[in-house]
Design a protein around this motif. Structure first.
Motif, short mmCIF file in Angstrom:
data_model
loop_
_atom_site.label_atom_id
_atom_site.label_comp_id
_atom_site.label_asym_id
_atom_site.label_seq_id
_atom_site.Cartn_x
_atom_site.Cartn_y
_atom_site.Cartn_z
N LYS A 48 33.28 -33.62 40.08
CA LYS A 48 33.80 -32.68 39.09
C LYS A 48 35.30 -32.45 39.26
O LYS A 48 36.00 -32.22 38.30
CB LYS A 48 33.09 -31.33 39.20
N ARG A 49 35.76 -32.50 40.50
CA ARG A 49 37.17 -32.21 40.78
C ARG A 49 38.01 -33.48 40.92
O ARG A 49 39.09 -33.44 41.51
CB ARG A 49 37.27 -31.34 42.02
N LEU A 50 37.53 -34.56 40.38
CA LEU A 50 38.25 -35.83 40.43
C LEU A 50 39.64 -35.67 39.83
O LEU A 50 39.80 -35.10 38.75
CB LEU A 50 37.47 -36.89 39.65
N LYS A 51 40.66 -36.16 40.53
CA LYS A 51 42.03 -36.10 40.04
C LYS A 51 42.33 -37.37 39.26
O LYS A 51 42.41 -38.45 39.83
CB LYS A 51 43.00 -35.94 41.22
N VAL A 52 42.50 -37.23 37.96
CA VAL A 52 42.78 -38.36 37.09
C VAL A 52 44.30 -38.52 36.99
O VAL A 52 45.01 -37.55 36.75
CB VAL A 52 42.16 -38.15 35.69
N ARG A 53 44.76 -39.75 37.19
CA ARG A 53 46.20 -40.02 37.22
C ARG A 53 46.58 -41.08 36.16
O ARG A 53 45.70 -41.69 35.57
CB ARG A 53 46.60 -40.52 38.61
N LYS A 54 47.87 -41.27 35.97
CA LYS A 54 48.35 -42.25 35.01
C LYS A 54 47.77 -43.62 35.33
O LYS A 54 47.69 -44.02 36.49
CB LYS A 54 49.88 -42.32 35.04
N GLY A 55 47.34 -44.33 34.29
CA GLY A 55 46.76 -45.66 34.44
C GLY A 55 45.25 -45.66 34.52
O GLY A 55 44.62 -46.70 34.37
N ASP A 56 44.64 -44.49 34.74
CA ASP A 56 43.18 -44.40 34.82
C ASP A 56 42.56 -44.45 33.44
O ASP A 56 43.17 -44.03 32.44
CB ASP A 56 42.75 -43.10 35.52
N ILE A 57 41.32 -44.95 33.38
CA ILE A 57 40.57 -44.98 32.14
C ILE A 57 39.24 -44.26 32.36
O ILE A 57 38.50 -44.59 33.29
CB ILE A 57 40.33 -46.41 31.64
#
Length: 68
Positions: A48-57
């Motif tokens: 739930k607390r996954l950190k999504v960063r630039k380049g992720d899909i």
């Protein structure tokens, strides 16, 4: 494909799902993640607390979100 422009280092997965209007609430976002309905870079992810960063899909409900 939805392109989400990230302002900052990361966005939590729950907030990303809400920000792109793929879910209507934080509670709904948590449920779809815990139910294994969300893919992070092609792999089902339950964090739930996954950190999504630039380049992720992110994939959910036949939609793809590309973070740019």
């Amino acid at each position: 494909m939805i392109e989400f422009i990230l302002e900052g280092e990361f966005i939590p997965l729950i907030q990303l799902l809400k920000a792109t209007d793929l879910v209507s609430s934080g509670g709904e976002a948590q449920m779809v993640v815990l139910d294994g309905m969300v893919k992070y870079n092609g792999v089902t992810d339950y964090r739930k607390r996954l950190k999504v960063r630039k380049g992720d899909i992110i994939e959910f409900n036949n939609q793809k979100i590309k973070v740019i």
